[in-house]
Design a protein around this motif. Structure first.
Motif, short mmCIF file in Angstrom:
data_model
loop_
_atom_site.label_atom_id
_atom_site.label_comp_id
_atom_site.label_asym_id
_atom_site.label_seq_id
_atom_site.Cartn_x
_atom_site.Cartn_y
_atom_site.Cartn_z
N LEU A 1 91.62 54.58 65.59
CA LEU A 1 90.29 54.18 66.05
C LEU A 1 90.08 54.53 67.53
O LEU A 1 88.99 54.97 67.93
N ARG A 2 91.12 54.36 68.34
CA ARG A 2 91.00 54.69 69.76
C ARG A 2 90.83 56.19 69.96
O ARG A 2 90.04 56.64 70.80
N LEU A 3 91.59 56.97 69.17
CA LEU A 3 91.46 58.43 69.28
C LEU A 3 90.08 58.89 68.84
O LEU A 3 89.47 59.76 69.48
N VAL A 4 89.60 58.32 67.74
CA VAL A 4 88.26 58.68 67.27
C VAL A 4 87.22 58.27 68.29
O VAL A 4 86.29 59.02 68.61
N GLY A 5 87.36 57.06 68.84
CA GLY A 5 86.42 56.59 69.86
C GLY A 5 86.43 57.46 71.10
O GLY A 5 85.37 57.77 71.66
N SER A 6 87.62 57.86 71.54
CA SER A 6 87.73 58.73 72.73
C SER A 6 87.10 60.07 72.47
O SER A 6 86.42 60.65 73.33
N HIS A 7 87.29 60.61 71.25
CA HIS A 7 86.71 61.90 70.90
C HIS A 7 85.18 61.83 70.91
O HIS A 7 84.50 62.72 71.43
N ILE A 8 84.64 60.76 70.35
CA ILE A 8 83.17 60.59 70.33
C ILE A 8 82.63 60.47 71.74
O ILE A 8 81.60 61.08 72.10
N LEU A 9 83.33 59.70 72.58
CA LEU A 9 82.88 59.50 73.97
C LEU A 9 82.91 60.80 74.76
O LEU A 9 81.96 61.12 75.48
N LEU A 10 83.99 61.57 74.60
CA LEU A 10 84.10 62.85 75.30
C LEU A 10 83.05 63.83 74.82
O LEU A 10 82.49 64.63 75.60
N SER A 11 82.75 63.81 73.52
CA SER A 11 81.74 64.71 72.96
C SER A 11 80.37 64.39 73.54
O SER A 11 79.57 65.31 73.86
N ARG A 12 80.06 63.12 73.70
CA ARG A 12 78.77 62.73 74.26
C ARG A 12 78.66 63.13 75.73
O ARG A 12 77.61 63.57 76.19
N ARG A 13 79.78 62.97 76.45
CA ARG A 13 79.74 63.35 77.86
C ARG A 13 79.57 64.86 78.02
O ARG A 13 78.87 65.33 78.92
N ALA A 14 80.22 65.60 77.14
CA ALA A 14 80.12 67.06 77.20
C ALA A 14 78.73 67.56 76.89
O ALA A 14 78.26 68.57 77.41
N SER A 15 78.03 66.83 76.01
CA SER A 15 76.67 67.24 75.63
C SER A 15 75.66 66.79 76.68
O SER A 15 74.55 67.30 76.72
#
Length: 297
Positions: free
Chosen positions: A283-297
């Motif tokens: 869950l932490r890895l998935v959450g971090s991936h989603i957060l990084l994706s939003r920041r990149a966009s």
């Protein structure tokens, strides 16, 4: 059954009426009781697929492990008579009562033979431990005996000496011998045999009290010693040593409940913590991936 018909010349076997292959014999100074753990046994919590398709035995080991390590809260409430069945339980109780009431003082030892292990904490192997209420009932009955009890078992393709009370003076051992033609180190699962045995040592008499080669067992009645031998050379590879039995006649001094509670279980939920940690990590890895994706966009 075909088994009783095969033994039809021996009239001491109740082959006309009995359902299952359980019986008892008197052997020198011991009463030997053979239990049938197959005929009446219920399904495991996750029904076994062993023998139904290739690698089914390995999958069955895995599902038993999951039941014990992850689903134990849902799997510990087994139905009554889940292994022996009501008729065999009643017969077994009478056998123990007759043993206790026997005026022959030379009958000093009770040997109970079970095809599957009783005391093991290894959840991958088929055992009484997957039916904890049944195992508790069995052990409670055996603890009421004034004679010393030895359990003999097999079915696992390795030899082992187990004790439910490693820190208690009551000598109460299970000796497993299996098998003379097969062992766990040479089949398709051989690479995981020894690591799996080392992973679950709580029930073992000593940490090194197991042997993964082909083997057979013997009992020395003079010294009351149970040995496991290398099937090829005959060398003793495991031994209880001479068993010096304490007298159990003062049963009121023995806290049966305490002894039962101290017996290491098979259904212990040991995978729950690891599963929770793994789920949290995912869950932490998935959450971090989603957060990084939003920041990149």
């Amino acid at each position: 059954s075909l088994f009783w018909k095969f033994l039809e010349n021996n009239r001491t076997f109740p082959h006309d009426t009995r359902q299952g292959l359980y019986y008892s014999v008197q052997w020198k100074n011991a009463k030997v009781v053979f239990l049938d753990t197959r005929y009446h046994r219920q399904h495991h919590c996750i029904p076994s697929v062993a023998g139904k398709f290739p690698l089914g035995a390995g999958i069955a080991c895995l599902t038993r492990w999951i039941s014990a390590g992850l689903l134990n809260k849902f799997c510990t409430s087994s139905p009554q008579n889940a292994i022996l069945g009501p008729e065999q339980w009643e017969w077994f109780e009478h056998q123990l009562m007759d043993n206790e009431n026997d005026n022959n003082t030379s009958n000093e030892l009770l040997i109970v033979v079970s095809s599957i292990q009783v005391l093991t904490t290894n959840p991958a192997m088929e055992s009484w431990g997957h039916f904890p209420e049944e195992r508790r009932r069995l052990l409670q009955m055996l603890l009421q005996q004034s004679q010393q009890v030895i359990l003999l078992s097999g079915d696992v393709h390795y030899g082992e000496i187990s004790s439910p009370f490693p820190n208690h003076p009551v000598q109460y051992l299970e000796i497993t011998s299996s098998g003379m033609t097969h062992d766990c180190k040479k089949n398709i699962y051989g690479s995981v045999c020894k690591p799996l045995l080392q992973l679950f040592p709580k029930h073992r008499y000593k940490d090194t009290s197991y042997y993964i080669g082909r083997n057979y067992g013997t009992i020395n009645d003079a010294s009351v010693t149970v040995n496991v031998h290398n099937a090829t050379s005959g060398e003793i590879v495991l031994s209880t040593g001479p068993l010096v039995f304490s007298q159990h006649n003062n049963r009121e001094k023995r806290n049966t409940q305490e002894l039962l509670d101290s017996t290491a279980p098979t259904m212990d939920g040991h995978l729950v913590v690891y599963t929770a940690l793994l789920t949290t990590l995912i869950l932490r890895l998935v959450g971090s991936h989603i957060l990084l994706s939003r920041r990149a966009s």
